[in-house]
Design an enzyme around this catalytic site. Structure first.
Site, PDB file in Angstrom:
ATOM      1  N   LYS A  42      46.757  46.698  38.510  1.00 18.48           N
ATOM      2  CA  LYS A  42      46.852  46.274  39.908  1.00 18.48           C
ATOM      3  C   LYS A  42      46.961  47.443  40.884  1.00 18.48           C
ATOM      4  CE  LYS A  42      46.751  41.806  39.077  1.00 18.48           C
ATOM      5  NZ  LYS A  42      47.813  40.889  39.462  1.00 18.48           N
ATOM      6  N   SER A 269      49.728  37.964  29.852  1.00 16.61           N
ATOM      7  CA  SER A 269      48.349  37.592  30.205  1.00 16.61           C
ATOM      8  C   SER A 269      47.347  38.358  29.353  1.00 16.61           C
ATOM      9  CB  SER A 269      48.091  37.837  31.692  1.00 16.61           C
ATOM     10  OG  SER A 269      48.144  39.221  32.008  1.00 16.61           O
TER      11      SER A 269
END
Length: 338
Positions: A42, A269
């Protein structure tokens, strides 16, 4: 070894790990985005969104960045804000990993909660509503709005170029988690321009609504679209060839099996992505190259995914999943196979 002037200059150029290979010559490679600062992909999109806001005049010196985040985007924005002299306000809920929140605080971020202490609810819609209001009511502030910000996806174009450079023979399948849609669709769009035949597989938690089906709660952090929240504008259904759903048990069981078999720690995830990538590998044509995008490291989840008591309390332990993943790794030939 290079000398850099800012930590953000270390973003990118992350390694590929050959996890396993089939007898027919197909292989699964893991793009280890955990080798970015703070162990997350990110940072790519956080820097891209801030630079875009500066270029567009929406963010001026001494300004304030506001974002709704479950953790990793907040880590990236906290870093960029600290480097560039901005204030950063993260709007969060009890679903976020405590270690990520503590790291944001350490970098000077302000945390604003939309849930009560002890509430593990994923409250994406409430977070985003409050973040938009805080930015609007503040002077010289920008809500980076990661779910609908094109600069999010643009931040992953270099990732696609890294793959094309490392794998000039081509990538046949790209598998990644779908939350905002930025990482898979941003990478996939650029990679398909460079390698038109690449097939994109998106993975979301059971309970997420981006690929249809009933909504419900889930524990996988930083991915999916919970009920009540709109699917972000960056999720490009025309680009994604197939959407898959993976349960918390499958995702977390994969994380645990992978750690014990290979020593690699990945986030929840990423476990879901690997779970689906292993099944994709089994069905892939001979000689295929599959790349799984792993957006998060596992060290942030030692108190959750890798904690037997936490897992048992939420009825998430599943030895059958761990055994299945271990058997697949053994069948294909895990890390180090020639």
């Amino acid at each position: 070894m290079r000398i850099v002037n800012r930590l953000s200059e270390l973003i990118g150029d992350t390694p590929l790990l050959a996890l396993c290979r089939t007898g027919s010559g197909s292989r699964l490679l893991l793009k280890l985005e955990q080798f970015n600062p703070y162990g997350t992909a990110k940072l790519r999109m956080a820097l891209s969104m801030v630079l875009d806001a500066e270029a567009g005049g929406r963010l001026r010196p001494g300004g304030r960045i506001v974002e709704s985040t479950s953790g990793n985007t907040g880590l990236g924005l906290a870093l960029v804000a600290a480097e560039r002299g901005y204030r950063f306000t993260a709007v969060v809920d009890g679903h976020a990993c405590p270690d990520k929140l503590r790291a944001m605080l350490a970098m000077g971020a302000e945390l604003v909660y939309v849930t009560e202490e002890g509430d593990e609810e994923l409250a994406t819609a409430a977070r985003e509503e409050l973040a938009a209001r805080l930015a609007k009511d503040s002077g010289n502030a920008v809500f980076t709005e990661q779910h609908n910000n094109p600069a999010n996806a643009e931040g992953y174009r270099p990732l696609a170029r890294e793959l094309a450079k490392a794998l000039p023979e081509g990538v046949d399948h790209l598998i990644g988690a779908v939350g905002t849609g930025g990482s898979l669709c941003g990478t996939g769009r650029e990679l398909r321009r460079l390698m038109p035949g690449v097939r994109l597989v998106g993975v979301e938690p059971v309970g997420s609504i981006a690929f249809g089906g009933p909504g419900g709660p889930y524990h996988q952090s930083g991915t999916g679209t919970p009920p009540g929240a709109p699917v972000g504008a960056l999720v490009d259904y025309d680009l994604i060839d197939e959407g898959r759903k993976v349960s918390d048990r499958q995702a977390f069981g994969t994380c645990r099996a992978l750690a014990r078999r290979t020593g690699l720690l990945v986030g929840g995830s990423a476990g879901g992505v690997i779970h689906e990538a292993l099944h994709e590998l089994r069905a892939a044509p001979p000689g295929s190259t599959l790349v799984a995008l792993l957006n998060d490291s596992g060290e942030k989840y030692l108190d959750t995914v890798f904690n037997d008591a936490w897992m048992a309390e939420r009825d998430l332990l599943d030895p059958d999943v761990e055994r299945e993943v271990g058997d697949l790794l053994e069948e294909f030939g895990s890390v180090g196979a020639s």
